[in-house]
Structure formats: structure tokens, C-alpha cells
Design an enzyme around this catalytic site. Structure first.
Site, PDB file in Angstrom:
ATOM      1  N   SER A 141     -23.235  14.112  11.821  1.00  0.00           N
ATOM      2  CA  SER A 141     -24.312  14.035  12.811  1.00  0.00           C
ATOM      3  C   SER A 141     -24.457  15.390  13.501  1.00  0.00           C
ATOM      4  CB  SER A 141     -23.938  12.973  13.849  1.00  0.00           C
ATOM      5  OG  SER A 141     -24.831  13.034  14.947  1.00  0.00           O
ATOM      6  N   TYR A 154     -18.434   9.279  20.480  1.00  0.00           N
ATOM      7  CA  TYR A 154     -19.174   9.469  19.232  1.00  0.00           C
ATOM      8  C   TYR A 154     -19.040  10.920  18.753  1.00  0.00           C
ATOM      9  CZ  TYR A 154     -23.015   9.405  15.872  1.00  0.00           C
ATOM     10  OH  TYR A 154     -23.768   9.503  14.722  1.00  0.00           O
TER      11      TYR A 154
HETATM   12  N1  LIG Z   1     -29.463   6.918  13.456  1.00  0.00           N
HETATM   13  C1  LIG Z   1     -29.158   8.091  13.973  1.00  0.00           C
HETATM   14  O1  LIG Z   1     -29.764   8.555  14.958  1.00  0.00           O
HETATM   15  C2  LIG Z   1     -28.089   8.934  13.322  1.00  0.00           C
HETATM   16  C3  LIG Z   1     -28.084  10.311  13.586  1.00  0.00           C
HETATM   17  C4  LIG Z   1     -27.098  11.108  13.003  1.00  0.00           C
HETATM   18  C5  LIG Z   1     -26.136  10.528  12.198  1.00  0.00           C
HETATM   19  N2  LIG Z   1     -26.156   9.185  11.973  1.00  0.00           N
HETATM   20  C6  LIG Z   1     -25.090   8.633  11.130  1.00  0.00           C
HETATM   21  O2  LIG Z   1     -25.651   8.050   9.989  1.00  0.00           O
HETATM   22  C7  LIG Z   1     -24.807   7.006   9.527  1.00  0.00           C
HETATM   23  C8  LIG Z   1     -25.647   5.775   9.246  1.00  0.00           C
HETATM   24  O3  LIG Z   1     -26.248   5.356  10.445  1.00  0.00           O
HETATM   25  P1  LIG Z   1     -27.656   4.595  10.480  1.00  0.00           P
HETATM   26  O4  LIG Z   1     -28.533   5.335  11.398  1.00  0.00           O
HETATM   27  O5  LIG Z   1     -28.121   4.292   9.115  1.00  0.00           O
HETATM   28  O6  LIG Z   1     -27.176   3.270  11.243  1.00  0.00           O
HETATM   29  P2  LIG Z   1     -27.414   1.706  10.929  1.00  0.00           P
HETATM   30  O7  LIG Z   1     -28.807   1.459  10.510  1.00  0.00           O
HETATM   31  O8  LIG Z   1     -26.868   1.000  12.107  1.00  0.00           O
HETATM   32  O9  LIG Z   1     -26.455   1.471   9.678  1.00  0.00           O
HETATM   33  C9  LIG Z   1     -25.074   1.612   9.799  1.00  0.00           C
HETATM   34  C10 LIG Z   1     -24.427   1.062   8.551  1.00  0.00           C
HETATM   35  O10 LIG Z   1     -23.000   1.211   8.701  1.00  0.00           O
HETATM   36  C11 LIG Z   1     -22.415  -0.060   8.427  1.00  0.00           C
HETATM   37  N3  LIG Z   1     -21.157  -0.215   9.156  1.00  0.00           N
HETATM   38  C12 LIG Z   1     -20.943  -0.114  10.489  1.00  0.00           C
HETATM   39  N4  LIG Z   1     -19.649  -0.341  10.765  1.00  0.00           N
HETATM   40  C13 LIG Z   1     -19.040  -0.595   9.569  1.00  0.00           C
HETATM   41  C14 LIG Z   1     -17.712  -0.918   9.191  1.00  0.00           C
HETATM   42  N5  LIG Z   1     -16.712  -1.011  10.091  1.00  0.00           N
HETATM   43  N6  LIG Z   1     -17.430  -1.110   7.869  1.00  0.00           N
HETATM   44  C15 LIG Z   1     -18.430  -1.026   6.964  1.00  0.00           C
HETATM   45  N7  LIG Z   1     -19.695  -0.735   7.250  1.00  0.00           N
HETATM   46  C16 LIG Z   1     -19.987  -0.529   8.549  1.00  0.00           C
HETATM   47  C17 LIG Z   1     -23.467  -1.094   8.827  1.00  0.00           C
HETATM   48  O11 LIG Z   1     -23.272  -2.291   8.112  1.00  0.00           O
HETATM   49  P3  LIG Z   1     -22.656  -3.642   8.716  1.00  0.00           P
HETATM   50  O12 LIG Z   1     -23.195  -3.801  10.095  1.00  0.00           O
HETATM   51  O13 LIG Z   1     -23.134  -4.666   7.733  1.00  0.00           O
HETATM   52  O14 LIG Z   1     -21.182  -3.459   8.666  1.00  0.00           O
HETATM   53  C18 LIG Z   1     -24.738  -0.399   8.334  1.00  0.00           C
HETATM   54  O15 LIG Z   1     -24.924  -0.639   6.970  1.00  0.00           O
HETATM   55  C19 LIG Z   1     -23.744   6.804  10.602  1.00  0.00           C
HETATM   56  O16 LIG Z   1     -22.539   7.415  10.207  1.00  0.00           O
HETATM   57  C20 LIG Z   1     -24.315   7.531  11.808  1.00  0.00           C
HETATM   58  O17 LIG Z   1     -23.300   8.028  12.644  1.00  0.00           O
HETATM   59  C21 LIG Z   1     -27.115   8.375  12.497  1.00  0.00           C
END
Ligand SMILES: NC(=O)c1ccc[n+]([C@@H]2O[C@H](COP(=O)([O-])OP(=O)(O)OC[C@H]3O[C@@H](n4cnc5c(N)ncnc54)[C@H](OP(=O)(O)O)[C@@H]3O)[C@@H](O)[C@H]2O)c1
Length: 279
Positions: A141, A154
Site C-alpha cells: 500500500s 495498518y
Molecule cells: N482498498 C484500498 O484502498 C487499498 C489501498 C492500498 C492497498 N490495499 C491492499 O489491497 C489488498 C486487497 O484489499 P481490497 O481493497 O481488495 O479489500 P477487500 O475488498 O476488503 O478484499 C480483501 C480480501 O482479503 C480477504 N481477507 C481478509 N482477511 C483475510 C484472512 N485473514 N484470510 C484470508 N483472506 C482474508 C477478504 O476475504 P474474506 O473476507 O472472505 O476473508 C477479501 O477477499 C489488501 O492487502 C489491502 O491492504 C487496499
């Protein structure tokens, strides 16, 4: 054709960026193995993924639980014989003043965002090293490059991920295993649904789509980049922080100050009794 028949394990494939990446890689001919905790959502994604990649599967797994990760990777290796690319994407987020955060919440963030990647890599790596090829991709991130107000836990989890990945890069390169980190800015997914309206929030026109992040991940893998910071404004900010950290903090502090948390009397009391050993 780079991804055709590649076995790609994506953590957090039930939603957001991971789901989009699973669809995009399946469309490029990869065999996708996705994981997450929500079985219902994994089922829905599997239906979509199998339209272009019939051999793909989804597995229920909490990446923070080493036994579950062991079971998942053992199954993938038994069924497909190898993991060509591991994408450590599963993650959780929050925006909350550190002083208000329970210890358990800090631990959960570290367990998922950092130790989740460590667990999956630890289990996938021996087979990659034995074959002399493989690629570990970490979805980090912008908060892993720049400390941001009210995101201490975070940021810590993503800074840890970045340092770990940088060290691994040197360790694994001579063994034929590649390492990549992708650092996106704010993305419109369910990840920040609960706090995207809280301050300091990113201007709407700077928020990326999951599609754009998925493309950035694919490009970084194709070009074998160690680090991709997206979008460009974030890469420039990150460069500015590295080249002129004092000046960067000067301006960042002025932007963040109006949104800084002021502890209530009870929090202040809690803090003082904590540091004074309860007297
Ligand atoms: N959205 C943003 O603004 C942003 C910005 C920068 C980086 N990121 C990074 O991008 C990545 C994906 O985020 P996203 O935005 O796609 O979020 P999201 O839509 O909430 O998806 C997160 C995914 O991670 C899974 N997950 C969470 N905890 C888990 C666990 N303990 N074991 C297995 N799976 C788990 C969730 O599945 P389940 O709930 O089914 O477990 C879901 O599939 C993350 O690492 C986040 O830090 C996001």
C-alpha cells in the site's frame, strides 16, 4: 501468453482487488487458486473465474492461521504440482487513532496483513526453490511507503511487509525466485467502506479502481519489477518523502493537523494509569 497454464495462488480472492486479479489472470489462461474466509463469496467468484479458466479453484483459508495455510498449500501442490506465482493480497484495514485501538485489533492487522504473507510464502517457497523458479507478489500500500494519520497499525503492517519483501528479494534472487511489491493508493473496494468518509479522506478523483490496480499488478509481474507504486501521483509523493523527508513532514503535518484525534478525559486517564503502572 506469459500467464497461460501458470498456477497462481491469490490470497483474498473473494473480493476487491484479489477478485479482479483472479478474473484478469483467468482470462489470460492462468489456473487460479483463490482463497479467503467467506465461502459464499468464493463460490460466486469461482463461477465467474471458471468461465475462462475451468481448472481454477477457490479454497476457504484464513491466512493468519498457519495450520490452514499449510493445508491449503499442501492441497495446491498435490493437485497441480507447483505454485508458479503467489500473490499475497489478503488484507484488512482501519482508520482509527492508535490511542483508541484495542491491542487485539493491532494484532489482527499484523496477523493478516504481514504474518498472512509470511505464512503463505513460508509454505509455498520450498517448492519454488526446489524448481529454481517462482514469483512472490505482495500487494502492499501507499501506507507502506508513507506514514499516514490515524493508520498507525495498518502502516506498520505494510511497512513490515515492504521491509520483509526487500530483504527476501536479495535472498531469493540467486535461487531463481522473484519478488515484487505493489503499493497502490486508495482504491474503491469494500476494504474502506466503513471509514472512507472519515478524515483525512482522499479526494474522489484520486481513488483508483480495482481494475486499474489489477492491471498494475499484472504489468509489474510481466516486467519483473521489484516495486510498483501506483498511481503516478503517489509514486511522486513517495519520492518526495524519500528525497526531502523534513520538508515532506512539514507539509504533511499541516494537512493532517486539523484531523488529529484529541483524547477524551477517560482515554487520557487510561493512558496515565497504563504508563504509571496503575498508581
Ligand atoms: N482498498 C484500498 O484502498 C487499498 C489501498 C492500498 C492497498 N490495499 C491492499 O489491497 C489488498 C486487497 O484489499 P481490497 O481493497 O481488495 O479489500 P477487500 O475488498 O476488503 O478484499 C480483501 C480480501 O482479503 C480477504 N481477507 C481478509 N482477511 C483475510 C484472512 N485473514 N484470510 C484470508 N483472506 C482474508 C477478504 O476475504 P474474506 O473476507 O472472505 O476473508 C477479501 O477477499 C489488501 O492487502 C489491502 O491492504 C487496499
Amino acid at each position: 501468453m506469459q500467464f497461460a497454464d501458470q498456477v497462481i495462488l491469490i490470497t483474498g480472492a473473494s473480493n476487491g482487488i484479489g477478485r479482479q486479479l483472479a478474473l484478469d489472470l483467468a482470462a489470460r489462461g492462468a489456473v487460479v487458486v483463490g482463497c479467503g474466509r467467506s465461502i459464499a463469496r468464493l463460490r460466486e467468484v469461482l463461477v465467474e473465474v471458471r468461465r475462462t479458466s475451468p481448472r481454477s479453484v477457490m479454497i476457504g483459508c484464513d491466512v493468519g492461521d498457519i495450520e490452514q495455510v499449510r493445508g491449503m498449500t499442501a492441497k495446491v501442490l498435490a493437485d497441480y504440482g507447483r505454485i508458479d506465482i503467489l500473490v499475497n493480497n489478503a488484507g484488512i484495514g482501519m482508520r482509527q487513532a492508535f490511542v483508541e485501538m484495542p491491542a487485539a485489533a493491532v494484532e489482527e492487522i499484523m496477523r493478516t496483513n504481514f504474518l498472512g504473507a509470511v505464512n503463505c510464502t513460508r509454505e509455498a517457497l520450498p517448492s519454488m526453490i526446489a524448481r529454481g523458479s517462482g514469483h512472490i507478489v505482495n500487494v502492499s500500500s501507499g501506507a507502506g511507503k508513507i506514514g499516514t494519520l490515524n493508520m498507525a497499525a495498518y502502516c506498520a503492517s505494510k511497512f513490515a511487509l515492504n521491509g520483509w519483501a526487500e530483504s527476501l528479494y536479495y535472498e531469493l534472487k540467486p535461487l531463481g525466485v522473484k519478488v515484487t511489491i505493489v503499493c497502490p493508493g486508495p482504491v474503491r473496494t469494500d476494504f474502506n467502506r466503513d471509514f472512507r468518509e472519515s478524515e483525512p479522506k482522499a479526494p474522489a478523483n484520486l481513488i483508483m479502481t480495482a481494475e486499474a490496480v489489477s492491471q498494475a499488478i499484472i504489468r509489474a509481474v510481466e516486467k519483473n519489477k521489484f516495486e510498483a507504486i501506483v498511481p503516478r501521483w503517489l509514486a511522486l509523493l513517495s519520492l518526495g518523502r524519500r528525497l526531502a523527508p523534513g520538508l515532506f513532514r512539514f507539509f504533511a503535518e499541516r494537512k493532517f493537523r486539523p484531523h488529529a484525534h484529541r483524547p477524551t478525559a477517560s482515554e487520557d486517564q487510561f493512558h496515565r494509569t497504563g504508563t504509571d503502572g496503575g498508581h
